[in-house]
Scaffold this motif. Structure first.
Motif, PDB file in Angstrom:
ATOM      1  N   VAL A 189       0.836  -1.199   0.000  1.00 46.33           N
ATOM      2  CA  VAL A 189       0.000   0.000   0.000  1.00 46.33           C
ATOM      3  C   VAL A 189       0.871   1.250   0.000  1.00 46.33           C
ATOM      4  O   VAL A 189       0.607   2.222  -0.729  1.00 46.33           O
ATOM      5  CB  VAL A 189      -0.958  -0.002   1.209  1.00 46.33           C
ATOM      6  N   ALA A 190       1.936   1.235   0.795  1.00 44.77           N
ATOM      7  CA  ALA A 190       2.845   2.390   0.843  1.00 44.77           C
ATOM      8  C   ALA A 190       3.471   2.658  -0.523  1.00 44.77           C
ATOM      9  O   ALA A 190       3.584   3.809  -0.955  1.00 44.77           O
ATOM     10  CB  ALA A 190       3.919   2.161   1.895  1.00 44.77           C
ATOM     11  N   ARG A 191       3.855   1.604  -1.214  1.00 46.60           N
ATOM     12  CA  ARG A 191       4.484   1.788  -2.528  1.00 46.60           C
ATOM     13  C   ARG A 191       3.479   2.337  -3.537  1.00 46.60           C
ATOM     14  O   ARG A 191       3.830   3.169  -4.378  1.00 46.60           O
ATOM     15  CB  ARG A 191       5.074   0.460  -3.008  1.00 46.60           C
ATOM     16  N   VAL A 192       2.256   1.853  -3.489  1.00 43.95           N
ATOM     17  CA  VAL A 192       1.232   2.365  -4.404  1.00 43.95           C
ATOM     18  C   VAL A 192       0.985   3.860  -4.156  1.00 43.95           C
ATOM     19  O   VAL A 192       0.804   4.641  -5.101  1.00 43.95           O
ATOM     20  CB  VAL A 192      -0.075   1.556  -4.257  1.00 43.95           C
ATOM     21  N   LEU A 193       1.002   4.261  -2.895  1.00 41.18           N
ATOM     22  CA  LEU A 193       0.705   5.652  -2.555  1.00 41.18           C
ATOM     23  C   LEU A 193       1.902   6.587  -2.709  1.00 41.18           C
ATOM     24  O   LEU A 193       1.726   7.813  -2.745  1.00 41.18           O
ATOM     25  CB  LEU A 193       0.193   5.735  -1.112  1.00 41.18           C
ATOM     26  N   ASN A 194       3.108   6.015  -2.787  1.00 40.61           N
ATOM     27  CA  ASN A 194       4.310   6.858  -2.789  1.00 40.61           C
ATOM     28  C   ASN A 194       5.225   6.584  -3.984  1.00 40.61           C
ATOM     29  O   ASN A 194       6.450   6.689  -3.869  1.00 40.61           O
ATOM     30  CB  ASN A 194       5.083   6.658  -1.477  1.00 40.61           C
ATOM     31  N   GLY A 195       4.622   6.209  -5.100  1.00 42.96           N
ATOM     32  CA  GLY A 195       5.408   6.047  -6.322  1.00 42.96           C
ATOM     33  C   GLY A 195       6.467   4.974  -6.243  1.00 42.96           C
ATOM     34  O   GLY A 195       7.554   5.121  -6.829  1.00 42.96           O
ATOM     35  N   GLY A 196       6.195   3.910  -5.503  1.00 44.84           N
ATOM     36  CA  GLY A 196       7.141   2.800  -5.403  1.00 44.84           C
ATOM     37  C   GLY A 196       8.043   2.862  -4.184  1.00 44.84           C
ATOM     38  O   GLY A 196       8.793   1.919  -3.923  1.00 44.84           O
ATOM     39  N   ALA A 210      -8.821   3.485  -1.094  1.00 53.21           N
ATOM     40  CA  ALA A 210      -9.892   2.540  -0.754  1.00 53.21           C
ATOM     41  C   ALA A 210     -11.111   2.777  -1.637  1.00 53.21           C
ATOM     42  O   ALA A 210     -11.739   1.823  -2.123  1.00 53.21           O
ATOM     43  CB  ALA A 210     -10.260   2.661   0.716  1.00 53.21           C
ATOM     44  N   GLU A 211     -11.474   4.047  -1.868  1.00 54.98           N
ATOM     45  CA  GLU A 211     -12.606   4.357  -2.748  1.00 54.98           C
ATOM     46  C   GLU A 211     -12.336   3.887  -4.171  1.00 54.98           C
ATOM     47  O   GLU A 211     -13.225   3.345  -4.845  1.00 54.98           O
ATOM     48  CB  GLU A 211     -12.872   5.865  -2.732  1.00 54.98           C
ATOM     49  N   GLN A 212     -11.108   4.081  -4.627  1.00 60.69           N
ATOM     50  CA  GLN A 212     -10.745   3.681  -5.988  1.00 60.69           C
ATOM     51  C   GLN A 212     -10.841   2.165  -6.150  1.00 60.69           C
ATOM     52  O   GLN A 212     -11.404   1.670  -7.150  1.00 60.69           O
ATOM     53  CB  GLN A 212      -9.323   4.148  -6.305  1.00 60.69           C
ATOM     54  N   VAL A 213     -10.317   1.415  -5.185  1.00 62.65           N
ATOM     55  CA  VAL A 213     -10.348  -0.049  -5.277  1.00 62.65           C
ATOM     56  C   VAL A 213     -11.778  -0.556  -5.128  1.00 62.65           C
ATOM     57  O   VAL A 213     -12.211  -1.481  -5.836  1.00 62.65           O
ATOM     58  CB  VAL A 213      -9.416  -0.671  -4.223  1.00 62.65           C
ATOM     59  N   ALA A 214     -12.546   0.041  -4.228  1.00 61.08           N
ATOM     60  CA  ALA A 214     -13.927  -0.394  -4.008  1.00 61.08           C
ATOM     61  C   ALA A 214     -14.792  -0.189  -5.246  1.00 61.08           C
ATOM     62  O   ALA A 214     -15.795  -0.896  -5.429  1.00 61.08           O
ATOM     63  CB  ALA A 214     -14.529   0.346  -2.819  1.00 61.08           C
ATOM     64  N   LEU A 224      -2.729   0.014 -10.675  1.00 57.39           N
ATOM     65  CA  LEU A 224      -2.164   0.881  -9.655  1.00 57.39           C
ATOM     66  C   LEU A 224      -0.648   0.943  -9.796  1.00 57.39           C
ATOM     67  O   LEU A 224       0.009  -0.106  -9.839  1.00 57.39           O
ATOM     68  CB  LEU A 224      -2.526   0.355  -8.259  1.00 57.39           C
ATOM     69  N   PRO A 225      -0.079   2.121  -9.896  1.00 61.22           N
ATOM     70  CA  PRO A 225       1.378   2.236 -10.015  1.00 61.22           C
ATOM     71  C   PRO A 225       2.068   1.711  -8.762  1.00 61.22           C
ATOM     72  O   PRO A 225       1.644   1.990  -7.636  1.00 61.22           O
ATOM     73  CB  PRO A 225       1.593   3.744 -10.175  1.00 61.22           C
ATOM     74  N   GLU A 230       2.781 -10.091  -8.147  1.00 58.41           N
ATOM     75  CA  GLU A 230       2.560 -11.203  -7.215  1.00 58.41           C
ATOM     76  C   GLU A 230       1.685 -10.786  -6.026  1.00 58.41           C
ATOM     77  O   GLU A 230       1.096 -11.624  -5.361  1.00 58.41           O
ATOM     78  CB  GLU A 230       3.890 -11.764  -6.716  1.00 58.41           C
ATOM     79  N   ARG A 231       1.591  -9.487  -5.770  1.00 58.99           N
ATOM     80  CA  ARG A 231       0.782  -8.988  -4.671  1.00 58.99           C
ATOM     81  C   ARG A 231      -0.664  -8.724  -5.104  1.00 58.99           C
ATOM     82  O   ARG A 231      -1.571  -8.649  -4.272  1.00 58.99           O
ATOM     83  CB  ARG A 231       1.426  -7.717  -4.126  1.00 58.99           C
TER      84      ARG A 231
END
Length: 460
Positions: A189-196, A210-214, A224-225, A230-231
């Motif tokens: 989640v941290a990587r998705v929110l912080n460009g890796g 959460a809204e986007q995934v829902a 998602l960048p 595998e995740r």
């Protein structure tokens, strides 16, 4: 802590548990293949420098014995199954090992495949929780077909509400302290929110994610960048759990630790090798809180260890430690009952959350405590639990020697092990000076009569 080598395989063992909690053979085989790959790393290491730990899935699996037998054969070292609370303690220890500034109050949160651990503390844990929810188990429960929402149901919202229900009453865990996340779900989640990058997770940012995934239809649709392929299969479930934690515990900001349970295990193992064994601290704390007679524990322990040495000059350190700890705790049940102290003491030791101990270690200690005197009860043996009669005999004889809580020299005793069983030789003149002990020793020989290794008492 210097990391010399790192390897990992995302097996998702929790995905292999069916409704009867049996481990699917295909998933088990996938895990064994990963262990085969790790085996060469262990080949040249001393056995006491290796520690292998099993967590939630192996705690839950009804048919874990067969898998554990194959896994231990593959690795060449034993596998310890630990409790959820012990898992939480090791995670906290790993996060502290990262050395991110001076000690401070914090709440550490780790979302694994089958369980989620929350720990509050400063230099050591003060509150530990282990919840039966994780990214793999929630994926199987709420996203079995890979659908996030359909015409009737928003599965993401269902998963988030279920997680919030599990968190009821735990709001205090994150109140007024720094919050730190660890392990795969938090990192992804941290990587998705912080460009890796492993940057902090802010409440506004995870709300939007959460809204986007829902709003997505399927897990496969997630674009998602920074999301590793595998995740992807467990990302929606992991995010639902993490967002529920943010909401229910009212978290505004979560930093991310590069360390977690693996580093905690290494840190714990280093302590065992260099005089800082957490298990010894746990036993000492138990003795104090239960007001155990320390002098009696010492005299029984000294005698038991001496007897074991006469049976096995090369007794492994772990065996000697286990015998010593059993002697330390053999009277713990007296805090509850004098008539049933052995049974109650064994129950306490087997079922308590004992920091540093694995499940099998607690079972072994409980077996020794319950059988310290009287008829010897045959245990329910299973893989990883094979009681050592040498330890049991040494403890029982030591308890007889000091039944009256008196220091007593047993230098004239000669205990030996033979193919036919055990033999205890004592001069008759010694027995004449201690007639009560003589009677107890003859009773002891009777108790061992039906055991695979009988005890023969010889006087001269």
């Amino acid at each position: 802590m210097v990391r010399l080598h790192t390897d990992k395989a995302m097996v998702r063992l929790a995905a292999g548990l069916d409704e009867e909690r049996n481990l699917d053979p295909a998933v088990a085989e996938r895990a064994l293949e990963a262990l085969h790959r790790f085996r060469p790393v262990l080949t040249d290491l001393p056995a006491d420098h290796v520690r292998v730990v099993g967590t939630n899935t192996l705690r839950a699996a009804a048919n874990a014995d067969g898998f554990l037998e194959q896994a231990e054969s593959t690795l060449g070292v034993p596998i310890e199954i630990i409790s959820g609370i012990e898992e939480a303690r090791l995670i906290f220890s790993g996060v502290l090992a990262a050395g991110d500034g001076p000690p401070r109050p914090r709440c550490v949160i780790d979302i694994g495949g089958g369980s989620t651990e929350l720990v509050r503390g400063e230099e050591k844990p003060t509150k530990l929780e282990s919840l039966y929810m994780g990214c793999v188990s929630f994926s199987r429960r709420f996203f079995p077909e890979g659908e996030i929402r359909d015409k009737k149901t928003n599965h993401f919202e269902r998963a988030r509400r279920a997680a919030r229900a599990e968190l009821q009453g735990l709001q205090h865990m994150a109140a007024d302290v720094d919050v730190v996340g660890a392990s795969g779900t938090v990192k992804s989640v941290a990587r998705v929110l912080n460009g890796g990058d492993l940057g902090t997770i802010e409440r506004d940012a995870i709300d939007r994610l959460a809204e986007q995934v829902a709003s997505a239809r399927r897990v496969a649709d997630l674009d998602l960048p920074g999301l590793e392929e595998e995740r992807r299969p467990v990302f929606a479930a992991g995010l639902a759990v993490l967002h529920a934690i943010f909401c229910e515990l009212d978290i505004r900001t979560m930093s991310v630790s590069p360390y977690a349970i693996r580093e905690g295990i290494v840190h714990d193992l280093a302590g065992r090798l260099h005089g800082g064994d957490r298990r010894a601290d746990t036993v000492a704390a138990l003795m104090e809180s239960s007001q155990i007679d320390a002098a009696q524990a010492r005299r029984v322990g000294d005698t038991a260890v001496a007897l074991l040495s006469s049976l096995r000059e090369d007794a492994p350190r772990e065996k000697t430690q286990r015998l010593r700890w059993a002697a330390d705790l053999h009277e713990i049940g007296l805090a509850l009952s004098h008539s049933n102290f052995r049974k109650l003491g064994a129950y306490m030791v087997e079922n308590a959350d004992l920091a540093g101990f694995s499940r099998s270690e607690q079972e072994h200690l409980a077996h020794l405590i319950q059988n310290q005197r009287g008829r010897i009860k045959s245990p329910r043996e299973h893989y990883g639990f094979h009681p050592d009669p040498s330890l049991l005999l040494s403890l029982r004889l030591a308890c007889i020697a000091h039944r009256d809580h008196t220091d007593r020299d047993i230098g004239d005793w000669q205990l030996s092990a033979r193919k036919s069983g055990f033999r205890l030789s004592i001069p008759q003149v010694w027995l004449d000076r201690h007639p009560a002990i003589e009677d107890l020793l003859y009773q002891e020989a009777e108790h061992w009569r039906d055991q695979p290794q009988a005890l023969r008492l010889q006087t001269d």
